[in-house]
Write a protein that holds these residues in place. Structure first.
Motif, mmCIF file in Angstrom:
data_model
loop_
_atom_site.group_PDB
_atom_site.id
_atom_site.type_symbol
_atom_site.label_atom_id
_atom_site.label_comp_id
_atom_site.label_asym_id
_atom_site.label_seq_id
_atom_site.Cartn_x
_atom_site.Cartn_y
_atom_site.Cartn_z
ATOM 1 N N THR A 110 19.779 6.784 13.810
ATOM 2 C CA THR A 110 18.768 6.912 14.865
ATOM 3 C C THR A 110 17.760 8.045 14.636
ATOM 4 O O THR A 110 16.551 7.819 14.800
ATOM 5 N N PRO A 111 18.193 9.241 14.227
ATOM 6 C CA PRO A 111 17.177 10.293 14.022
ATOM 7 C C PRO A 111 16.126 9.883 12.994
ATOM 8 O O PRO A 111 14.936 10.163 13.169
ATOM 9 N N GLY A 112 16.567 9.179 11.952
ATOM 10 C CA GLY A 112 15.614 8.729 10.925
ATOM 11 C C GLY A 112 14.649 7.713 11.494
ATOM 12 O O GLY A 112 13.432 7.782 11.261
ATOM 13 N N PHE A 113 15.174 6.746 12.262
ATOM 14 C CA PHE A 113 14.288 5.759 12.887
ATOM 15 C C PHE A 113 13.315 6.441 13.847
ATOM 16 O O PHE A 113 12.129 6.093 13.899
ATOM 17 N N VAL A 114 13.839 7.394 14.615
ATOM 18 C CA VAL A 114 12.981 8.077 15.589
ATOM 19 C C VAL A 114 11.816 8.767 14.871
ATOM 20 O O VAL A 114 10.662 8.687 15.307
ATOM 21 N N MET A 115 12.108 9.401 13.730
ATOM 22 C CA MET A 115 11.025 10.107 13.032
ATOM 23 C C MET A 115 10.035 9.121 12.405
ATOM 24 O O MET A 115 8.835 9.391 12.353
ATOM 25 N N SER A 116 10.547 7.971 11.935
ATOM 26 C CA SER A 116 9.616 6.961 11.409
ATOM 27 C C SER A 116 8.736 6.422 12.545
ATOM 28 O O SER A 116 7.532 6.231 12.371
ATOM 29 N N LEU A 117 9.347 6.199 13.717
ATOM 30 C CA LEU A 117 8.570 5.695 14.859
ATOM 31 C C LEU A 117 7.577 6.739 15.357
ATOM 32 O O LEU A 117 6.445 6.424 15.716
ATOM 33 N N PHE A 118 8.032 7.980 15.394
ATOM 34 C CA PHE A 118 7.161 9.073 15.829
ATOM 35 C C PHE A 118 5.909 9.118 14.939
ATOM 36 O O PHE A 118 4.776 9.217 15.423
ATOM 37 N N THR A 119 6.121 9.005 13.620
ATOM 38 C CA THR A 119 4.997 9.089 12.685
ATOM 39 C C THR A 119 4.122 7.844 12.807
ATOM 40 O O THR A 119 2.893 7.938 12.761
ATOM 41 N N LEU A 120 4.767 6.692 13.011
ATOM 42 C CA LEU A 120 3.999 5.465 13.230
ATOM 43 C C LEU A 120 3.107 5.628 14.458
ATOM 44 O O LEU A 120 1.922 5.300 14.440
ATOM 45 N N GLN A 121 3.693 6.157 15.523
ATOM 46 C CA GLN A 121 2.921 6.316 16.755
ATOM 47 C C GLN A 121 1.761 7.297 16.554
ATOM 48 O O GLN A 121 0.671 7.089 17.073
ATOM 49 N N LYS A 122 2.002 8.339 15.758
ATOM 50 C CA LYS A 122 0.930 9.319 15.495
ATOM 51 C C LYS A 122 -0.245 8.643 14.790
ATOM 52 O O LYS A 122 -1.395 9.008 14.992
ATOM 53 N N ASN A 123 0.076 7.683 13.900
ATOM 54 C CA ASN A 123 -0.985 7.034 13.124
ATOM 55 C C ASN A 123 -1.370 5.689 13.726
ATOM 56 O O ASN A 123 -2.036 4.887 13.084
ATOM 57 N N SER A 124 -0.919 5.453 14.956
ATOM 58 C CA SER A 124 -1.013 4.115 15.522
ATOM 59 C C SER A 124 -2.440 3.701 15.853
ATOM 60 O O SER A 124 -3.234 4.477 16.365
ATOM 61 N N ARG A 125 -2.720 2.421 15.530
ATOM 62 C CA ARG A 125 -3.974 1.805 15.967
ATOM 63 C C ARG A 125 -3.623 0.810 17.060
ATOM 64 O O ARG A 125 -4.069 -0.316 17.047
ATOM 65 N N GLY A 126 -2.754 1.194 17.960
ATOM 66 C CA GLY A 126 -2.214 0.221 18.910
ATOM 67 C C GLY A 126 -1.064 -0.488 18.226
ATOM 68 O O GLY A 126 -0.618 -0.078 17.149
ATOM 69 N N TRP A 127 -0.604 -1.565 18.822
ATOM 70 C CA TRP A 127 0.555 -2.271 18.249
ATOM 71 C C TRP A 127 0.130 -3.212 17.134
ATOM 72 O O TRP A 127 -0.679 -4.112 17.331
ATOM 73 N N GLN A 128 0.644 -2.996 15.946
ATOM 74 C CA GLN A 128 0.424 -3.891 14.818
ATOM 75 C C GLN A 128 1.799 -4.146 14.216
ATOM 76 O O GLN A 128 2.415 -3.223 13.677
ATOM 77 N N HIS A 129 2.260 -5.389 14.279
ATOM 78 C CA HIS A 129 3.613 -5.685 13.804
ATOM 79 C C HIS A 129 3.779 -5.290 12.340
ATOM 80 O O HIS A 129 4.794 -4.715 11.939
ATOM 81 N N LYS A 130 2.740 -5.554 11.543
ATOM 82 C CA LYS A 130 2.842 -5.265 10.107
ATOM 83 C C LYS A 130 3.000 -3.753 9.861
ATOM 84 O O LYS A 130 3.772 -3.334 8.998
ATOM 85 N N ASP A 131 2.269 -2.961 10.628
ATOM 86 C CA ASP A 131 2.394 -1.496 10.468
ATOM 87 C C ASP A 131 3.824 -1.056 10.776
ATOM 88 O O ASP A 131 4.384 -0.183 10.103
ATOM 89 N N ALA A 132 4.397 -1.659 11.828
ATOM 90 C CA ALA A 132 5.765 -1.281 12.214
ATOM 91 C C ALA A 132 6.747 -1.692 11.112
ATOM 92 O O ALA A 132 7.655 -0.929 10.757
#
Ligand SMILES: Cc1cc2nc3c(=O)[nH]c(=O)nc-3n(C[C@H](O)[C@H](O)[C@H](O)COP(=O)(O)OP(=O)(O)OC[C@H]3O[C@@H](n4cnc5c(N)ncnc54)[C@H](O)[C@@H]3O)c2cc1C
Ligand code: FES
Ligand code: FES
Length: 481
Positions: A110-132
């Motif tokens: 979970t901590p690893g997923f959380v950090m990947s999600l955190f970074t995704l959200q920082k670079n987020s252009r809104g929800w893009q399935h491919k980016d996730a």
């Protein structure tokens, strides 16, 4: 001394072993045990942390596998770990999303997923399935299953809101800018040293003084010697601080990429100029590795199964090699000598990679065949560039493979069979047969020799089909297992 921000705490450290990974530094020196060690080889993502750096006056955040990142790589950066996310007793929105979506069971990943999600959200252009998908491809979960985690990614990206890191951005930028200087930095402990030059002139001087020093770029290959083979690197010269090695230039005819350009940056740049090259990079390791690993490192390690060399061979790339103040240009085809032996001389380093642009009359495609779609090394890698004249005759044929010999290699007999003929089933079959003269592949745990040869032939047939039948085989084939 290296200096970095651990979230907002300034850390200055001189007496530290440069063989220490960020993960062990966090757990042993900072007693931050949120980041986990699952594999210590960059495969599972349990150790994922976020590294922030300043680019054009703004913070840029990227994930890294802390198990594969040496502490020297922290110089001038902000290191954010899972411990930094909860503020004032309140979970960060990405943590809350993981809770809301029931995206954690045993919690090890979970901590690893959380950090990947955190970074995704920082670079987020809104929800893009491919980016996730790309952001999470380097994180493994054995028990929860990925649907709830992707749901959490969606919630976090759709309801992105300002967090403490955005509120503090101007301050963070200023504090990191204050850490910049032109001096060579050094860390050492226990007789192990790491020197961090800022310019190529400083690098040249250091290599003159220490010709045996090991060059460290992203470390995604080198770190395995420490974490898997339990070796130590007594003297390291780290390249990450040298901006001259990160320069990218595109002119009328060529794309020039500094050896220190990260694979993810190559991906962004080549998406525009050579889309098939970029497309394949989506399957190069994981985002964590692509953020740290460099193009120069992928060539210099001389691996027969690296992903970029076959493409660069088919594109007729050259490498700019610097020794002292002399820079020589060498065709990449002459760079690989034998298994993990390259033409690099003592004190020489790769300065840049020069790729001729693909012209309108040329067609370039590449395929990676691996056991798993994500985060896996190639069993066979094929790259093709063909040029035909107005009558359909092949005037230029460059066919290169990885995984078929002890080095990444052009298939010269195969090319000879294609040249001067129209591209027909018969000429392609002759070229397929010629692959048996070009290669006697090995059997290993990735594939048998027979399988490799068969796949190589089939990829040439597939390339032919994509050209002549207009088949949209590109998508399917890239996920070949
Ligand atoms: C989990 C995992 C998955 C991977 N998946 C893939 C994959 O899908 N495809 C693939 O091709 N590779 C893969 N790799 C291998 C690795 O990530 C790449 O080879 C990467 O490009 C190495 O670059 P680096 O900057 O990290 O090199 P480093 O590890 O820093 O260095 C590698 C070697 O190159 C030398 N070197 C680096 N830069 C220079 C330079 N400028 N001049 C001279 N010598 C230099 C170093 O001294 C060292 O010997 C994977 C690795 C891991 C751990
Ligand atoms: S511990 Fe598995 S990727 Fe780092
Ligand atoms: S929750 Fe157990 S490994 Fe992911």
């Amino acid at each position: 001394m290296i200096q970095f921000l651990l979230n907002q705490t300034l850390i200055s450290v001189q007496a530290i072993d440069p063989n220490l990974t960020v993960l062990n530094y966090l757990r042993q020196h900072q007693h931050r045990c949120g980041s986990k060690e699952g594999c210590a080889s960059g495969d599972c993502g349990a150790c994922t942390v976020t590294l922030g750096r300043v680019e054009q006056g703004k913070m840029v955040y990227e994930t890294a596998n802390s198990c594969m990142t040496f502490v020297s790589n922290l110089q001038g950066k902000q290191l954010i770990t899972v411990e930094d996310l909860k503020q004032g007793g309140q979970l960060h929105p990405v943590q809350q999303a993981m809770v809301d979506c029931h995206a954690s069971q045993c919690g090890f990943c979970t901590p690893g997923f959380v950090m990947s999600l955190f970074t995704l959200q920082k670079n987020s252009r809104g929800w893009q399935h491919k980016d996730a998908e790309q952001a999470l491809a380097g994180n493994l979960c054995r028990c929860t299953g990925y649907r709830p985690i992707v749901d959490a990614a969606r919630q976090a990206c759709e309801h992105s809101q300002q967090d403490i890191f955005q509120q503090q951005e101007a301050l963070t930028v200023k504090r990191l800018m204050d850490l910049q200087n032109d001096q060579i930095q050094e860390i050492s402990f226990n007789g192990h040293r790491c020197l961090l030059p800022k310019t190529t002139s400083q690098l040249v001087a250091l290599l003159d003084e220490y010709p045996d020093a090991k060059l460290l770029a992203g470390g995604t290959d080198l770190a395995l010697q420490v974490t898997q083979q339990y070796r130590t690197l007594p003297l390291i010269v780290a390249l990450q601080q040298i901006d001259e090695l990160k320069i990218c230039q595109v002119n009328e005819t060529e794309i020039v990429l500094g050896a220190g350009v990260s694979l993810q940056h190559c991906y962004r740049l080549l998406s525009e100029h050579i889309p098939p090259f970029a497309h394949i990079l989506e399957r190069f390791a994981s985002l964590q590795i692509r953020n740290q690993g460099t193009l120069g490192g992928n060539i210099a390690n001389g691996s027969p199964i690296g992903d970029t060399p076959p493409m660069l061979l088919a594109l007729n790339a050259t490498v700019a090699l610097q020794k002292g103040s002399t820079v020589r240009r060498l065709p990449l085809a002459d760079f690989f000598i034998s298994y993990r032996q390259t033409a690099l001389q003592e004190r020489e380093f790769i300065r840049a990679i020069i790729i001729p642009k693909v012209t309108l009359s040329q067609n370039f495609q590449a395929w990676k065949v691996s056991k798993r779609r994500e985060d896996d090394i190639s069993a066979v890698f094929a790259a093709f560039l063909l040029e035909t004249d107005s009558s359909g005759r092949v005037t230029e044929a460059r066919v290169a493979f990885g995984g078929m010999a002890e080095i990444p290699k052009r298939a010269t007999q195969c090319e000879r069979q294609l040249l001067g003929k129209p591209l027909t089933t018969s000429s392609v079959e002759q070229a397929c047969a010629a692959l048996e003269q070009d290669f006697s592949p090995l059997s290993d745990f990735r594939a048998s020799a027979d399988y490799r040869l068969q796949v190589a032939k089939n990829l040439l047939r597939r390339y032919h089909a994509s050209l002549t039948d207009g088949l949209n085989v590109l998508e399917v084939s890239r996920y070949v297992s």
